[in-house]
Motif scaffolding. Structure first.
Motif, PDB file in Angstrom:
ATOM      1  N   HIS A  60      93.101  76.696  77.025  1.00 52.10           N
ATOM      2  CA  HIS A  60      92.947  77.508  75.811  1.00 52.10           C
ATOM      3  C   HIS A  60      91.482  77.470  75.360  1.00 52.10           C
ATOM      4  CE1 HIS A  60      94.027  79.312  71.988  1.00 52.10           C
ATOM      5  NE2 HIS A  60      93.606  78.248  71.316  1.00 52.10           N
ATOM      6  N   LYS A  61      90.929  78.619  75.059  1.00 45.22           N
ATOM      7  CA  LYS A  61      89.529  78.770  74.615  1.00 45.22           C
ATOM      8  C   LYS A  61      88.531  78.184  75.616  1.00 45.22           C
ATOM      9  CE  LYS A  61      90.150  79.153  69.661  1.00 45.22           C
ATOM     10  NZ  LYS A  61      89.747  78.606  68.350  1.00 45.22           N
ATOM     11  N   ASN A  62      88.878  78.211  76.895  1.00 44.13           N
ATOM     12  CA  ASN A  62      88.027  77.705  77.979  1.00 44.13           C
ATOM     13  C   ASN A  62      87.680  76.218  77.844  1.00 44.13           C
ATOM     14  OD1 ASN A  62      87.846  80.151  79.423  1.00 44.13           O
ATOM     15  ND2 ASN A  62      86.290  80.878  78.000  1.00 44.13           N
ATOM     16  N   ALA A  63      88.525  75.466  77.140  1.00 43.47           N
ATOM     17  CA  ALA A  63      88.241  74.047  76.908  1.00 43.47           C
ATOM     18  C   ALA A  63      88.137  73.274  78.221  1.00 43.47           C
ATOM     19  CB  ALA A  63      89.308  73.435  76.007  1.00 43.47           C
ATOM     20  N   ARG A  64      89.041  73.528  79.151  1.00 45.46           N
ATOM     21  CA  ARG A  64      89.031  72.797  80.426  1.00 45.46           C
ATOM     22  C   ARG A  64      87.753  73.083  81.205  1.00 45.46           C
ATOM     23  NH1 ARG A  64      94.176  73.767  83.788  1.00 45.46           N
ATOM     24  NH2 ARG A  64      95.047  72.665  82.003  1.00 45.46           N
ATOM     25  N   SER A  65      87.374  74.325  81.244  1.00 44.16           N
ATOM     26  CA  SER A  65      86.148  74.712  81.949  1.00 44.16           C
ATOM     27  C   SER A  65      84.922  74.108  81.281  1.00 44.16           C
ATOM     28  CB  SER A  65      86.043  76.239  81.973  1.00 44.16           C
ATOM     29  OG  SER A  65      84.829  76.647  82.525  1.00 44.16           O
ATOM     30  N   ASN A  66      84.897  74.121  79.958  1.00 43.28           N
ATOM     31  CA  ASN A  66      83.742  73.600  79.226  1.00 43.28           C
ATOM     32  C   ASN A  66      83.580  72.092  79.389  1.00 43.28           C
ATOM     33  OD1 ASN A  66      83.000  76.125  78.331  1.00 43.28           O
ATOM     34  ND2 ASN A  66      84.100  75.940  76.399  1.00 43.28           N
ATOM     35  N   ILE A  67      84.684  71.363  79.331  1.00 45.91           N
ATOM     36  CA  ILE A  67      84.570  69.902  79.438  1.00 45.91           C
ATOM     37  C   ILE A  67      84.126  69.484  80.838  1.00 45.91           C
ATOM     38  CG2 ILE A  67      86.927  69.217  80.120  1.00 45.91           C
ATOM     39  CD1 ILE A  67      86.665  67.065  77.821  1.00 45.91           C
ATOM     40  N   ARG A  68      84.453  70.291  81.826  1.00 47.05           N
ATOM     41  CA  ARG A  68      84.076  69.956  83.204  1.00 47.05           C
ATOM     42  C   ARG A  68      82.601  70.232  83.491  1.00 47.05           C
ATOM     43  NH1 ARG A  68      88.179  72.008  87.475  1.00 47.05           N
ATOM     44  NH2 ARG A  68      87.262  70.307  88.664  1.00 47.05           N
ATOM     45  N   LYS A  69      81.904  70.903  82.576  1.00 45.58           N
ATOM     46  CA  LYS A  69      80.469  71.157  82.744  1.00 45.58           C
ATOM     47  C   LYS A  69      79.654  69.882  82.561  1.00 45.58           C
ATOM     48  CE  LYS A  69      80.687  75.946  81.247  1.00 45.58           C
ATOM     49  NZ  LYS A  69      80.351  76.896  80.166  1.00 45.58           N
ATOM     50  N   LEU A  70      80.256  68.901  81.907  1.00 47.40           N
ATOM     51  CA  LEU A  70      79.573  67.638  81.647  1.00 47.40           C
ATOM     52  C   LEU A  70      80.227  66.516  82.438  1.00 47.40           C
ATOM     53  CD1 LEU A  70      79.285  67.936  77.780  1.00 47.40           C
ATOM     54  CD2 LEU A  70      77.472  68.312  79.444  1.00 47.40           C
ATOM     55  N   GLU A  71      79.438  65.520  82.768  1.00 43.79           N
ATOM     56  CA  GLU A  71      79.974  64.335  83.422  1.00 43.79           C
ATOM     57  C   GLU A  71      80.733  63.515  82.388  1.00 43.79           C
ATOM     58  OE1 GLU A  71      79.810  63.630  86.676  1.00 43.79           O
ATOM     59  OE2 GLU A  71      78.709  65.502  87.006  1.00 43.79           O
ATOM     60  N   ARG A  72      81.748  62.804  82.825  1.00 46.38           N
ATOM     61  CA  ARG A  72      82.522  61.988  81.886  1.00 46.38           C
ATOM     62  C   ARG A  72      81.666  60.926  81.215  1.00 46.38           C
ATOM     63  NH1 ARG A  72      87.322  59.713  84.987  1.00 46.38           N
ATOM     64  NH2 ARG A  72      85.851  59.840  86.693  1.00 46.38           N
ATOM     65  N   ASP A  73      80.682  60.378  81.933  1.00 48.52           N
ATOM     66  CA  ASP A  73      79.823  59.367  81.312  1.00 48.52           C
ATOM     67  C   ASP A  73      78.999  59.955  80.171  1.00 48.52           C
ATOM     68  OD1 ASP A  73      78.206  60.730  83.228  1.00 48.52           O
ATOM     69  OD2 ASP A  73      76.818  59.048  83.308  1.00 48.52           O
ATOM     70  N   GLU A  74      78.629  61.229  80.268  1.00 49.24           N
ATOM     71  CA  GLU A  74      77.907  61.877  79.170  1.00 49.24           C
ATOM     72  C   GLU A  74      78.790  61.980  77.926  1.00 49.24           C
ATOM     73  OE1 GLU A  74      75.099  65.255  80.553  1.00 49.24           O
ATOM     74  OE2 GLU A  74      76.771  65.222  81.984  1.00 49.24           O
ATOM     75  N   LEU A  75      80.048  62.301  78.132  1.00 50.00           N
ATOM     76  CA  LEU A  75      80.987  62.389  77.015  1.00 50.00           C
ATOM     77  C   LEU A  75      81.209  61.010  76.401  1.00 50.00           C
ATOM     78  CD1 LEU A  75      83.524  64.790  78.731  1.00 50.00           C
ATOM     79  CD2 LEU A  75      81.862  65.401  76.964  1.00 50.00           C
ATOM     80  N   LEU A  76      81.374  60.004  77.241  1.00 48.39           N
ATOM     81  CA  LEU A  76      81.564  58.635  76.744  1.00 48.39           C
ATOM     82  C   LEU A  76      80.343  58.146  75.971  1.00 48.39           C
ATOM     83  CD1 LEU A  76      83.368  56.975  79.752  1.00 48.39           C
ATOM     84  CD2 LEU A  76      84.257  57.200  77.434  1.00 48.39           C
ATOM     85  N   GLU A  77      79.156  58.463  76.449  1.00 41.67           N
ATOM     86  CA  GLU A  77      77.935  58.075  75.745  1.00 41.67           C
ATOM     87  C   GLU A  77      77.938  58.626  74.324  1.00 41.67           C
ATOM     88  OE1 GLU A  77      74.429  59.302  77.829  1.00 41.67           O
ATOM     89  OE2 GLU A  77      75.039  58.237  79.639  1.00 41.67           O
ATOM     90  N   GLU A  78      78.289  59.883  74.191  1.00 39.67           N
ATOM     91  CA  GLU A  78      78.298  60.516  72.869  1.00 39.67           C
ATOM     92  C   GLU A  78      79.350  59.886  71.969  1.00 39.67           C
ATOM     93  OE1 GLU A  78      77.348  63.145  69.711  1.00 39.67           O
ATOM     94  OE2 GLU A  78      76.258  62.234  71.351  1.00 39.67           O
ATOM     95  N   ILE A  79      80.529  59.637  72.501  1.00 42.41           N
ATOM     96  CA  ILE A  79      81.602  59.027  71.711  1.00 42.41           C
ATOM     97  C   ILE A  79      81.189  57.641  71.228  1.00 42.41           C
ATOM     98  CG2 ILE A  79      83.946  58.088  71.855  1.00 42.41           C
ATOM     99  CD1 ILE A  79      84.517  60.485  73.819  1.00 42.41           C
ATOM    100  N   VAL A  80      80.653  56.834  72.123  1.00 41.92           N
ATOM    101  CA  VAL A  80      80.247  55.474  71.764  1.00 41.92           C
ATOM    102  C   VAL A  80      79.087  55.511  70.775  1.00 41.92           C
ATOM    103  CG1 VAL A  80      79.229  53.335  72.665  1.00 41.92           C
ATOM    104  CG2 VAL A  80      81.129  54.429  73.872  1.00 41.92           C
ATOM    105  N   ARG A  81      78.116  56.381  71.004  1.00 45.80           N
ATOM    106  CA  ARG A  81      76.964  56.477  70.112  1.00 45.80           C
ATOM    107  C   ARG A  81      77.392  56.817  68.694  1.00 45.80           C
ATOM    108  NH1 ARG A  81      73.944  59.970  67.828  1.00 45.80           N
ATOM    109  NH2 ARG A  81      74.876  61.793  68.810  1.00 45.80           N
ATOM    110  N   VAL A  82      78.213  57.844  68.545  1.00 45.82           N
ATOM    111  CA  VAL A  82      78.650  58.269  67.217  1.00 45.82           C
ATOM    112  C   VAL A  82      79.479  57.178  66.557  1.00 45.82           C
ATOM    113  CG1 VAL A  82      80.112  59.927  65.984  1.00 45.82           C
ATOM    114  CG2 VAL A  82      78.493  60.724  67.702  1.00 45.82           C
TER     115      VAL A  82
END
Length: 89
Positions: A60-82
């Motif tokens: 829905h709303k291209n969420a799957r495609s968008n999340i796959r544009k980034l590496e999982r470690d990049e997402l984890l970095e942002e979550i931990v930082r915030v």
């Protein structure tokens, strides 16, 4: 690369500001798309981050495609930082 000397701390460099903003935007968009479709966004994102299986994320709303544009470690970095910035203020 695996460091066999446990007496030294490995250094992990965080990405540039533009990349953290992109990660934040993608996570926000994915969160909203999952919520709109009736999923628990936290559970679904954790499932994706742990497994790497994109089917945890709605298309829905291209969420799957968008999340796959980034590496999982990049997402984890942002979550931990915030999280840490908020908790340590």
């Amino acid at each position: 690369m695996h460091n066999n000397n446990l007496n030294h701390t490995m250094r992990f460099d965080v990405k540039a500001e533009e990349e953290t903003n992109e990660a934040r935007n993608v996570l926000s968009e994915v969160y909203e798309a999952l919520k709109e479709k009736g999923y628990n966004p936290i559970n679904q994102v954790v499932g994706y981050l742990l497994s790497g299986d994109p089917t945890y994320i709605t298309s829905h709303k291209n969420a799957r495609s968008n999340i796959r544009k980034l590496e999982r470690d990049e997402l984890l970095e942002e979550i931990v930082r915030v999280y840490l910035e908020k908790e340590l203020e």
